[in-house]
Design a protein around this motif. Structure first.
Motif, PDB file in Angstrom:
ATOM      1  N   ARG A 170     -13.789 -18.299  -6.582  1.00 28.80           N
ATOM      2  CA  ARG A 170     -14.005 -16.910  -5.850  1.00 28.80           C
ATOM      3  C   ARG A 170     -14.947 -16.062  -6.379  1.00 28.80           C
ATOM      4  O   ARG A 170     -15.937 -15.447  -5.627  1.00 28.80           O
ATOM      5  N   ASP A 171     -14.834 -15.838  -7.638  1.00 27.66           N
ATOM      6  CA  ASP A 171     -16.072 -14.991  -8.329  1.00 27.66           C
ATOM      7  C   ASP A 171     -17.345 -15.607  -8.243  1.00 27.66           C
ATOM      8  O   ASP A 171     -18.474 -14.825  -8.078  1.00 27.66           O
ATOM      9  N   ALA A 172     -17.355 -16.830  -8.235  1.00 21.60           N
ATOM     10  CA  ALA A 172     -18.871 -17.538  -8.226  1.00 21.60           C
ATOM     11  C   ALA A 172     -19.328 -17.271  -6.907  1.00 21.60           C
ATOM     12  O   ALA A 172     -20.663 -17.259  -6.535  1.00 21.60           O
ATOM     13  N   LEU A 173     -18.582 -17.507  -6.116  1.00 18.39           N
ATOM     14  CA  LEU A 173     -18.921 -17.390  -4.575  1.00 18.39           C
ATOM     15  C   LEU A 173     -19.324 -15.971  -4.317  1.00 18.39           C
ATOM     16  O   LEU A 173     -20.454 -15.681  -3.702  1.00 18.39           O
ATOM     17  N   MET A 174     -18.593 -14.776  -4.918  1.00 16.04           N
ATOM     18  CA  MET A 174     -19.100 -13.385  -4.418  1.00 16.04           C
ATOM     19  C   MET A 174     -20.432 -13.276  -5.165  1.00 16.04           C
ATOM     20  O   MET A 174     -21.177 -12.368  -4.779  1.00 16.04           O
ATOM     21  N   GLN A 175     -20.516 -13.863  -6.369  1.00 16.27           N
ATOM     22  CA  GLN A 175     -21.835 -13.619  -7.037  1.00 16.27           C
ATOM     23  C   GLN A 175     -22.846 -14.225  -6.371  1.00 16.27           C
ATOM     24  O   GLN A 175     -24.109 -13.566  -6.260  1.00 16.27           O
ATOM     25  N   GLN A 176     -22.815 -15.294  -5.814  1.00 16.52           N
ATOM     26  CA  GLN A 176     -23.827 -15.941  -5.068  1.00 16.52           C
ATOM     27  C   GLN A 176     -24.176 -15.364  -3.832  1.00 16.52           C
ATOM     28  O   GLN A 176     -25.411 -14.969  -3.454  1.00 16.52           O
ATOM     29  N   ARG A 177     -23.037 -14.736  -2.938  1.00 16.61           N
ATOM     30  CA  ARG A 177     -23.133 -13.630  -1.869  1.00 16.61           C
ATOM     31  C   ARG A 177     -24.057 -12.584  -2.223  1.00 16.61           C
ATOM     32  O   ARG A 177     -25.027 -12.070  -1.477  1.00 16.61           O
ATOM     33  N   GLN A 178     -23.587 -11.957  -3.302  1.00 13.60           N
ATOM     34  CA  GLN A 178     -24.279 -10.785  -3.657  1.00 13.60           C
ATOM     35  C   GLN A 178     -25.958 -11.139  -3.981  1.00 13.60           C
ATOM     36  O   GLN A 178     -26.747 -10.320  -3.734  1.00 13.60           O
ATOM     37  N   LYS A 179     -26.122 -12.240  -4.594  1.00 12.82           N
ATOM     38  CA  LYS A 179     -27.609 -12.520  -4.797  1.00 12.82           C
ATOM     39  C   LYS A 179     -28.224 -12.733  -3.714  1.00 12.82           C
ATOM     40  O   LYS A 179     -29.582 -12.484  -3.447  1.00 12.82           O
ATOM     41  N   GLU A 180     -27.712 -13.206  -2.733  1.00 13.54           N
ATOM     42  CA  GLU A 180     -28.250 -13.794  -1.184  1.00 13.54           C
ATOM     43  C   GLU A 180     -28.232 -12.400  -0.476  1.00 13.54           C
ATOM     44  O   GLU A 180     -29.065 -12.657   0.700  1.00 13.54           O
ATOM     45  N   GLY A 181     -27.814 -11.214  -0.739  1.00 15.05           N
ATOM     46  CA  GLY A 181     -27.793 -10.202   0.187  1.00 15.05           C
ATOM     47  C   GLY A 181     -26.784 -10.278   1.287  1.00 15.05           C
ATOM     48  O   GLY A 181     -27.052  -9.687   2.395  1.00 15.05           O
ATOM     49  N   TYR A 182     -25.657 -11.338   1.154  1.00 16.16           N
ATOM     50  CA  TYR A 182     -24.800 -11.372   2.050  1.00 16.16           C
ATOM     51  C   TYR A 182     -23.937 -10.484   2.778  1.00 16.16           C
ATOM     52  O   TYR A 182     -23.786 -10.364   4.083  1.00 16.16           O
ATOM     53  N   TYR A 183     -23.751  -9.371   1.918  1.00 15.71           N
ATOM     54  CA  TYR A 183     -23.053  -8.193   2.371  1.00 15.71           C
ATOM     55  C   TYR A 183     -24.104  -6.968   2.692  1.00 15.71           C
ATOM     56  O   TYR A 183     -23.803  -6.042   3.130  1.00 15.71           O
TER      57      TYR A 183
END
Length: 242
Positions: A170-183
């Motif tokens: 989950r932490d890895a996914l959230m970091q990736q999403r943060q990097k991609e500007g998902y939120y």
């Protein structure tokens, strides 16, 4: 025979009279009520709706505060606050005003303050006016953000799936999403925080501060230019007067 016809007449007459009375009573419920005027009203929640039932605003205490609502469908979304939520023409949340404040049993401030927000269509807030004080410090200011074009409802649909993931995954996914500007990301902030600096921060699409203008409590001012990693590339300060 005459007696029988008389009885039948009375039965029919009574039925017609009953129908007329019921119709008259029911018609009273469809007539628009007169405007009410009261001096004081105690209530825990008020739902403002359109004639077709579409929800447009909720004013609520903390106990009855709604979750996240999209086109009339509600998902769990605890916020621990009272306030007011706004809904668009389709019954989807698009902003609100929330406020709270309390201490724990040891007298430590847990949270205090309020937030006024306006959301992007089917997304999170684009603009936020906030004044907050909690155990980590306090923040007051105006924040402008970018948000993704995807409907945020999918995040609530996937919430249980995300919660069930192993923590590392989950932490890895959230970091990736943060990097991609998902939120999305903060693009502009005008704030005053615990460092005592009144600050204007202009940021790139990933939320990295690139230009920061600030004035400290002692009057010292500066204008900084930074790279994506936060390294100061150049800094301007007032020239000393001779």
């Amino acid at each position: 025979m005459e007696g029988q016809w008389g009885q039948r007449f009375l039965v029919v007459y009574a039925g017609v009279l009953t129908t007329a009375v019921v119709a008259a009573l029911l018609s009273g419920f469809v007539v628009k009520p007169k405007k009410m005027q009261i001096d004081e009203l105690d209530v825990q929640r008020i739902n403002l709706v359109e004639p077709d039932g579409t929800l447009r605003m909720v004013i609520s205490d903390k106990a009855n505060f709604p979750g996240a609502i999209f086109k009339g469908k509600e998902y769990p979304h605890p916020r621990g606050a009272a306030g007011m939520l706004f809904y668009n023409d389709e019954g989807t949340e698009n902003g609100g005003l929330i406020f709270s404040g309390h201490k724990d049993k040891d007298g430590k401030i847990v949270d205090s303050g309020g937030s006024l927000t306006f959301d992007k269509y089917e997304q999170d807030q684009l603009v936020q006016l906030v004044g907050a004080h909690d155990s980590s410090g306090h923040l007051a200011g105006l924040i402008v953000s970018d948000r993704a074009d995807r409907p945020i409802e999918q995040d609530f649909i996937d919430a249980d799936k995300l919660k069930a993931m192993p923590e590392a995954q989950r932490d890895a996914l959230m970091q990736q999403r943060q990097k991609e500007g998902y939120y999305g990301a903060t693009r502009i902030s005008v704030t005053r925080s615990d460092d005592g600096i009144a600050k204007v921060s202009l940021r790139d699409a990933q939320g990295h501060p690139r230009i920061v203008m600030g004035v400290a409590a002692d009057g010292a001012s500066s204008l900084k230019f930074l790279d994506a990693d936060g390294k100061v590339l150049n800094e301007l300060t007032p020239a000393a007067r001779k």
